[in-house]
Design an enzyme around this catalytic site. Structure first.
Site: not given
Ligand code: NAD
Ligand code: UFG
Length: 339
Positions: A124, A148, A152
């Protein structure tokens, strides 16, 4: 290639499965369904008209993971399974460290045992902390403000150390920026449980009338309009980035930013959503959210150069596809829940 996708029924994982299948790869999904639903497997099949194998297992369970490796010949693993709610990680640090780190250790251990050399890891942009934008892969990482983010950074270090002594292990650390949007079919997308933490699902739920108004966290950041700036990337572009990472994987550890390189403020995203969908979204400015940084966007030149990959979809497409999924999800809710 035969690819094990952990977390394959989740938001990013389901789109990654679609992109892999469409590129001609075979997919085996392992997910414990702690944050997704099994129906997604059928949605992926419906979109692609291809088969996938699904195992409901916890990837911290070494015996269960090994049973998949012994049943299927695998060329590589894409490890997306993880817990991802920043706020919850502060409340439940042990659950986050255990789940995210043990799963990475178990998978890489079993890969070593079975000679599976390709490993793609979901990292991330949060690992950059409050660096100066645009973030590039050579920057020193700064501490994140929550467990979290630390999981990573630690997983990146663990995989890097493993490669030092196993030079034929090929690892790609993908640093995602802010994935939003959904597949254009409206069948799969982001469906968080409870009140969304992230901006786009919050906006779509306000648009749907399920939430009252958007709370904009802070208006005095040193940005274009005072609100937080992020690099939003269409989840399908992100999914395709995984296919490129896999296709171009070479020995050693390689880090790639997966973003668009464009920063968009909260108010800019809100306006783009309103324009793309013809809906007004009420909002109010409230205090900053603790732990947020002002700006986060990527230098994407390395992915372009080394992977031949660049995001193609614009903010309008992200807003349109996120809204299509939200509306579709409502219609299906109660009968055939997806997401
Ligand atoms: P998500 O929660 O939709 O998907 C994660 C999946 O992993 C889920 O289906 C959950 O059931 C499964 N899971 C969790 N722990 C498990 C375990 N121990 N064994 C088997 N399955 C398990 O999340 P996402 O947004 O699709 O994120 C996927 C990956 O990308 C994650 O590792 C997350 O940290 C990373 N990531 C997400 C974002 C974001 O903004 N969505 C940003 C940066 C990194
Ligand atoms: N924000 C608002 N109101 C809300 C939600 C968010 O104003 O209800 C703002 C936040 O302050 C930020 C922007 O919208 O400025 C984006 O916020 P998000 O919560 O959508 O995303 P973040 O950038 O905080 O974090 C996300 C994921 C993290 C990941 C990161 C990677 O949640 O897990 O992006 O860039 F690590």
């Amino acid at each position: 290639m035969n690819i094990l996708v952990t977390g394959g029924t989740g938001y990013i994982g389901s789109h990654t499965c679609v992109a892999l299948l469409e590129a001609g790869h075979s997919v085996i999904v392992a997910d414990n369904l702690c944050n997704s639903k099994v129906d997604i497997v059928d949605k992926i099949k419906q979109i692609t008209n291809k088969k996938i194998a699904f195992y409901q297992i916890d990837v911290t369970d070494e015996v269960a993971v090994e049973s998949i490796f012994s049943k299927h010949y695998l060329d590589g693993v894409i490890h997306l399974a993880g817990l991802k709610a920043v706020g919850e990680s502060v409340e439940k640090p042990l659950a986050y460290y255990y789940n995210n780190i043990v799963s990475t250790m178990v998978l890489s251990k079993v890969c070593q045992k079975y000679g599976v050399r390709k490993f793609v890891f979901s990292s991330s942009a949060t690992v950059y902390g409050d660096n100066t934008v645009p973030f590039n892969e050579k920057m020193n990482l700064l501490p994140t403000t929550n467990p979290y983010g630390e999981t990573k950074a630690m997983c990146e270090r663990i995989l890097t150390d493993i490669v030092k002594v196993n030079p034929s292990f090929s690892v790609s650390l993908l640093r995602y920026f802010n994935p939003v949007g959904a597949h254009e079919s409206g069948l799969i997308g982001e469906a968080p449980t409870g009140i969304p933490n992230n901006l786009m699902p919050y906006i779509t739920q306000v648009a749907k009338g399920q939430l009252d108004k958007l709370k904009v966290f802070g208006s005095e950041y040193p940005t274009v309009d005072g609100t937080g700036v992020r690099d939003y990337i269409h989840v399908l572009d992100l999914a395709e980035g995984h296919v490129s990472a896999l296709d171009n994987l070479i020995e050693g550890v390689h880090i790639f930013n997966l973003g668009t390189g464009q920063g968009t403020s909260v108010l800019e995203l809100l306006k783009a959503f309103e324009e793309a969908n013809g809906i007004e979204v009420p909002y109010e400015i409230v205090n900053r959210r603790p732990g947020d940084i002002a700006s986060c966007y990527a230098d994407v030149s390395k992915a372009k150069q080394k992977l031949g990959w660049a995001a193609k979809r614009d903010i309008k497409a992200m807003c349109r596809d996120a809204w299509r999924f939200e509306k579709n999800y409502k219609e299906l809710e109660g009968t055939n829940r997806i997401g």
